[in-house]
Design a protein around this motif. Structure first.
Motif, short mmCIF file in Angstrom:
data_model
loop_
_atom_site.label_atom_id
_atom_site.label_comp_id
_atom_site.label_asym_id
_atom_site.label_seq_id
_atom_site.Cartn_x
_atom_site.Cartn_y
_atom_site.Cartn_z
N GLN A 62 0.82 -1.21 0.00
CA GLN A 62 0.00 0.00 0.00
C GLN A 62 0.86 1.26 0.00
O GLN A 62 0.52 2.25 -0.66
N ASP A 67 -3.29 2.84 -1.35
CA ASP A 67 -4.23 2.07 -0.53
C ASP A 67 -5.13 1.18 -1.36
O ASP A 67 -5.61 0.15 -0.89
N CYS A 69 -4.24 -0.49 -4.00
CA CYS A 69 -3.37 -1.32 -4.85
C CYS A 69 -4.00 -2.68 -5.14
O CYS A 69 -4.81 -3.19 -4.38
#
Length: 268
Positions: A62, A67, A69
């Protein structure tokens, strides 16, 4: 697998080796992220770190890719505990295919355990290795065996090189256009048998960790194969990445002297 207390000064450290190749240390072992965060939030994970380290790996992903991903797949160089330890937790977060060589399948499908370690060599870690997990795991629901032609379905620019010896199905990953190498434990950059060197991550090129290596002649042949590729950069399973003349010079020396410097006396 239960969390292992061993760690090193490099734990939690990430190094951008190339814009799309990121080395990250999980306690005493390295994983790699393949993907360029300036282009996409998607990535491929190579190896899965120490037992119970999934939260650490997810956080690293992340921080690197955002965040939101997206892990597209996981590729295993081999199935030893320090390379698959977080798989269970990671697959709960990312239900993705896990790719491995067909000869590693028995250790990833609950069929076979790895043999006992060789503890006759000097070094505290070698003596401690009897306590390391060597049982198989069963990830059959996510396991995909790599094609025999060396291709990697999720990484068209990369190929895998079968580098057996440490384990029967050990692989390394190589990208021809820039000669980037992910070596796994085919060779490493820290003497893995000595506890002080492991904890401090003292740089020194070596063959695979002695205590769990199954076939030393095959290991030597694998080092010779990787040397012939003349890699420009290498991410290894243990120790810092290597590059350029330092990599080539040390790898050629390792390939030449392997029989004398790496193979344990009781295996010669």
């Amino acid at each position: 697998m239960k969390k292992m207390p061993m760690t090193s000064v490099a734990s939690g450290m990430g190094i951008e080796v190339l814009p799309d190749l990121y080395h990250y240390t999980v306690q005493i072992v390295n994983i790699a992220f393949i993907g360029n965060p300036s282009v996409s939030n998607e990535f491929i994970l190579v190896d899965a770190g120490m037992p119970d380290s999934h939260e650490m790996i997810i956080k690293a992903a992340q921080e690197r890719f955002g965040d939101d991903c997206v892990c597209k797949a996981i590729i295993l160089t081999h199935g030893h505990f320090d390379h698959v330890g977080a798989l269970e937790g990671l697959l709960k977060k990312w239900d993705v295919p896990v790719y491995a060589h067909s000869m590693e399948k028995p250790y990833l499908s609950g069929e076979s355990n790895y043999p006992p370690p060789n503890t006759e060599e000097a070094g505290l870690v070698a003596k401690m290795s009897t306590t390391f997990p060597r049982h198989s795991i069963d990830i059959s629901a996510n396991l995909h065996l790599l094609p025999e032609d060396g291709s990697i379905p999720v990484l068209p620019d990369w190929r895998y090189v079968h580098t057996p010896g440490h384990t029967p199905g050990h692989i390394s990953l190589f990208r021809k256009n820039d000669k980037a190498l992910i070596a796994g434990d085919a060779f490493i950059n820290v003497e893995q048998e000595k506890l002080y060197d492991v904890l401090t991550q003292k740089q020194e090129i070596h063959g695979p960790p002695q205590y769990f290596t199954m076939d030393w002649q095959a290991s030597w042949n694998s080092v010779k194969t990787l040397t012939e590729l003349q890699p420009s950069v290498a991410v290894v399973g243990h120790g810092l990445p290597l590059a350029d003349d330092e990599l080539i010079t040390n790898l050629e020396r390792l390939s030449r002297d392997f029989g004398e410097t790496e193979i344990p006396e009781n295996k010669k």
